[in-house]
Design an enzyme around this catalytic site. Structure first.
Site, PDB file in Angstrom:
ATOM      1  N   GLY A 108       0.677  -1.434  -0.259  1.00 47.79           N
ATOM      2  CA  GLY A 108       0.168  -0.370  -0.019  1.00 47.79           C
ATOM      3  C   GLY A 108       0.846   1.271  -0.021  1.00 47.79           C
ATOM      4  CG  ASP A 156      -9.460   0.538   8.596  1.00 53.54           C
ATOM      5  OD1 ASP A 156      -9.992   0.805   9.518  1.00 53.54           O
ATOM      6  OD2 ASP A 156      -9.756  -0.293   7.193  1.00 53.54           O
ATOM      7  CB  THR A 198      -1.429  -3.654  10.030  1.00 48.71           C
ATOM      8  OG1 THR A 198      -2.234  -4.021   9.655  1.00 48.71           O
ATOM      9  CG2 THR A 198      -0.378  -3.391   9.086  1.00 48.71           C
ATOM     10  CE  LYS A 229     -10.166   3.571   6.259  1.00 49.10           C
ATOM     11  NZ  LYS A 229     -11.161   2.871   5.456  1.00 49.10           N
TER      12      LYS A 229
HETATM   13  P1  IMP Z   1      -5.155  -2.022  10.233  1.00 51.18           P
HETATM   14  O1  IMP Z   1      -4.730  -2.615  10.428  1.00 51.18           O
HETATM   15  O2  IMP Z   1      -6.804  -1.965   9.930  1.00 51.18           O
HETATM   16  O3  IMP Z   1      -5.201  -0.628  10.596  1.00 51.18           O
HETATM   17  O4  IMP Z   1      -5.603  -2.212   8.323  1.00 51.18           O
HETATM   18  C1  IMP Z   1      -4.303  -1.728   7.600  1.00 51.18           C
HETATM   19  C2  IMP Z   1      -4.046  -1.713   6.365  1.00 51.18           C
HETATM   20  O5  IMP Z   1      -5.363  -2.035   6.136  1.00 51.18           O
HETATM   21  C3  IMP Z   1      -3.501  -0.617   5.442  1.00 51.18           C
HETATM   22  O6  IMP Z   1      -2.458  -0.945   5.367  1.00 51.18           O
HETATM   23  C4  IMP Z   1      -4.106  -0.776   4.032  1.00 51.18           C
HETATM   24  O7  IMP Z   1      -3.389  -1.684   3.088  1.00 51.18           O
HETATM   25  C5  IMP Z   1      -5.533  -1.772   4.399  1.00 51.18           C
HETATM   26  N1  IMP Z   1      -6.686  -1.194   4.559  1.00 51.18           N
HETATM   27  C6  IMP Z   1      -6.886  -0.343   5.570  1.00 51.18           C
HETATM   28  N2  IMP Z   1      -8.251   0.807   4.886  1.00 51.18           N
HETATM   29  C7  IMP Z   1      -7.843   0.683   4.114  1.00 51.18           C
HETATM   30  C8  IMP Z   1      -9.149   1.377   2.936  1.00 51.18           C
HETATM   31  O8  IMP Z   1      -9.762   2.293   2.939  1.00 51.18           O
HETATM   32  N3  IMP Z   1      -8.523   1.375   1.594  1.00 51.18           N
HETATM   33  C9  IMP Z   1      -7.180   0.679   1.093  1.00 51.18           C
HETATM   34  N4  IMP Z   1      -7.019  -0.283   1.810  1.00 51.18           N
HETATM   35  C10 IMP Z   1      -7.238  -0.017   3.559  1.00 51.18           C
HETATM   36 MG    MG Z   2      -1.339  -2.043   3.437  1.00 52.20          MG
END
Ligand code: IMP
Ligand code: MG
Length: 177
Positions: A47, A105, A109, A133
């Protein structure tokens, strides 16, 4: 415009202005630290592919770039699975680390990667994301540099994907539900 993209949330000019500002802010902080200790930028793939390419060109310093992978989605889902799968971590013991990801998000991660990198006892660890977010899970994760705070909707483009697509879209957009 790609037909699946409903509307643009952040246009490319605004992204590039903000990335330049982030670079300046990071440079000011990097200029404060000792010259001897190595600086490594750890980019979370896939990403952050475009973000990190743009950001690092604003960092006028001797730094190493390391890539690592993390994935938290299963197929065509827009919800993270909860337990991110991490690839091999770079060696960061005793180094100054700047961790770069695309978006915060659920925060799982970045939290996992920070924990694992911290176990190696780096000299310092700072995080930078392009997007965050405005939800509790994301806002509560320590992150020193944030490009844009956005609503809780699924975005693509400028490296971010849905099911592996749209990473090449130059703006950040919201896909058709
Ligand atoms: P987290 O672990 O939920 O914070 O998500 C992290 C990973 O999910 C990010 O590094 C993104 O690759 C993916 N991700 C989270 N939200 C989005 C979105 O709205 N669009 C695309 N990828 C997302
Ligand atoms: Mg990612």
């Amino acid at each position: 415009m790609i037909k699946d993209i409903d509307h643009i949330l952040i246009e490319r000019g605004a992204i590039s202005d903000r990335v330049r500002q982030l670079g300046q802010q990071i440079m000011e902080d990097l200029n404060e630290i000792d010259e001897e200790t190595e600086i490594v930028l750890v980019a979370v793939m896939t990403g952050s592919i475009i973000f990190v390419a743009d950001l690092m060109r604003h960092l006028n310093k001797k730094i190493r770039i390391s890539l690592m992978t993390a994935s938290s989605y299963v197929g065509k889902s827009m919800e993270t699975t909860g337990d991110p799968t991490l690839g091999k971590l770079p060696t960061v013991k005793g180094k100054h680390v700047l961790l770069v990801d695309d978006i915060l998000d659920s925060g799982k991660t970045l939290t996992r990667i920070r924990e694992e990198l911290n176990e190696q006892e780096p000299a310092s660890l700072h995080s930078c994301v392009l997007l965050r977010k405005t939800i509790d899970s994301a806002m509560s994760v320590p992150c020193e540099y944030v490009g844009f705070d956005i609503e809780d909707e699924f975005v693509v483009g400028y490296g971010l994907d849905y099911d592996g697509y749209y990473r090449n879209f130059p703006d950040i957009g919201v896909i058709v539900p």
